[in-house]
Design a protein around this motif. Sequence first.
Motif, PDB file in Angstrom:
ATOM      1  N   HIS A 264       1.571  -8.122  -8.430  1.00 38.84           N
ATOM      2  CA  HIS A 264       1.102  -7.092  -7.500  1.00 38.84           C
ATOM      3  C   HIS A 264       0.044  -6.265  -8.207  1.00 38.84           C
ATOM      4  CE1 HIS A 264       4.300  -5.111  -9.842  1.00 38.84           C
ATOM      5  NE2 HIS A 264       3.536  -4.043  -9.733  1.00 38.84           N
TER       6      HIS A 264
ATOM      7  N   GLU B  69       0.937  -6.192  -2.555  1.00 41.07           N
ATOM      8  CA  GLU B  69       2.068  -7.005  -3.014  1.00 41.07           C
ATOM      9  C   GLU B  69       1.728  -8.489  -3.022  1.00 41.07           C
ATOM     10  OE1 GLU B  69       5.460  -6.316  -0.611  1.00 41.07           O
ATOM     11  OE2 GLU B  69       5.927  -4.366  -1.497  1.00 41.07           O
ATOM     12  N   ASP B  70       2.360  -9.208  -3.964  1.00 42.51           N
ATOM     13  CA  ASP B  70       2.384 -10.673  -3.969  1.00 42.51           C
ATOM     14  C   ASP B  70       0.996 -11.304  -3.870  1.00 42.51           C
ATOM     15  OD1 ASP B  70       5.166 -10.561  -4.077  1.00 42.51           O
ATOM     16  OD2 ASP B  70       5.303 -10.381  -1.914  1.00 42.51           O
TER      17      ASP B  70
ATOM     18  N   TYR C 275      -0.864   0.635   1.475  1.00 43.31           N
ATOM     19  CA  TYR C 275       0.098  -0.376   1.037  1.00 43.31           C
ATOM     20  C   TYR C 275      -0.199  -1.666   1.802  1.00 43.31           C
ATOM     21  CZ  TYR C 275       2.577   3.829  -0.526  1.00 43.31           C
ATOM     22  OH  TYR C 275       2.900   5.029  -1.119  1.00 43.31           O
TER      23      TYR C 275
ATOM     24  N   ARG D 274       0.878  -5.512   2.513  1.00 43.69           N
ATOM     25  CA  ARG D 274       2.024  -6.418   2.410  1.00 43.69           C
ATOM     26  C   ARG D 274       1.759  -7.654   3.252  1.00 43.69           C
ATOM     27  NH1 ARG D 274       6.234  -1.423   3.478  1.00 43.69           N
ATOM     28  NH2 ARG D 274       6.126  -0.517   1.382  1.00 43.69           N
TER      29      ARG D 274
ATOM     30  N   TYR E 146      -2.070  -0.132  -3.178  1.00 44.95           N
ATOM     31  CA  TYR E 146      -1.013  -1.022  -3.663  1.00 44.95           C
ATOM     32  C   TYR E 146      -1.006  -2.288  -2.821  1.00 44.95           C
ATOM     33  CZ  TYR E 146       3.648  -2.857  -4.681  1.00 44.95           C
ATOM     34  OH  TYR E 146       4.696  -3.665  -5.039  1.00 44.95           O
TER      35      TYR E 146
END
Length: 426
Positions: A420, A317-318, A284, A286, A315
């Motif tokens: 994302h 994000e943003d 993840y 971030r 994954y």
Amino acid sequence: MEEDSWKPWKDEKTAMTQFFIISLNAFMGALGLLITLYNYYNDKKTAEKLLIETANPKSDTQANDKPFKVMDLPLVAFRHVADFWDPNEQYQLSKLSKKSKEIIKSAIKKRPSQLILAVPSRIVLAYSDTESFYFGVPHYQYPLTNEYIPVDHPRFSPEFPDRCFQMVNDLKDLFDSQFKRFAFFPKSLSWEDLYRIVDWINLDESLPNIPAITMNKMKNNGMFLKILLENLEKNVQAFTIRKMERSLKSMKIHHNFEIEDLYVESTQSLDINAFTSLKFSRAYLRGVDIQSEEINEILMSWKMGRFGDKMELFYAEDLAVMDLRIILLGLEAELRDPRTTKRSTILADGTPGWLCGGIDVTGVNGKTATIWLYSYQSTNEDDPIPEECIQKYENAQRNWNRIAGDDGDPVRDAIFVDTHLTITFE
């Protein structure tokens, strides 16, 4: 906590006098104590007499002055008193003697708690997200008085790791607490102490695996991370690296344990070599400024079998801008029809669901990586595909040779802004 609070109390009677001062206010406010004592003795007058004596000790000027002995209280009453002490006071009292440790341990109300070892100088006892207590590890011996006091650099204290281990074990035993997280701060820890701490973690039989580790600021501390990972022998459920940025020289890391969930946070320039050398199931990202070229490098390394044999999820994000043409370069990707391709999966919120369509990349091991673009996610297998999703797929299909090709002809549909990215592997 003041320096004096770390002095060992050599005389139990003196210690009891000091703790009487702490507990006196608690007695005055404890209206239920009289009832508790009455039930214990079954004698109201005896209970009232004891309460008066504890609440009104004799003056220091009186010849017959005697310190109040907290330990002489019956267990039921003592538990009532112990409820007014916070964990720091309970811990200090437990360090007086073996007897005091057993008494205070039996008096503490057991409730779920977790320990966080913030290496190098702090241990956190957390009962919940909002209720935590902090314990400082003394790790510097002042030469004139032989007192241990907290300082910023435990690397100058040879006895520091041992005192840290002892406090952790004491807290685990006293509060029946379990580990939640190890948080490492490289600036204040020497490599020698790091080796000793990792050895201690490896040898702790009560910790078959590590719930969570946080590593702060890999940049300029890459060797610290390398030592930690290459010497640790236990699997980690959640590993967080903040600022996993490329230092002067990028690095490869070789480790034998496995990471279930890898979190990379607050990173301006991701060290791809370090990232693709880690063994994890889910990643993840971030607050990571990852570029389309770097996503392509990650997928290409996976496709060629160089890393990610057990990877299940990637994954991020943003992401400000994703150029699909760059991401898919050399991957021989295939666009799937959401009306005919349907797979069970885990959605972003952790619930089971279904993924229809997407972009597939096949690895040399026969596994498939699915990029969740031109796709539809649903919690119900029988949900109809929205017409808008079908139109986007059909438009991409008509331009697929240009989107996934390398002919230098830019395609508007290959650019995704402010979104994302999810990639699953199966």
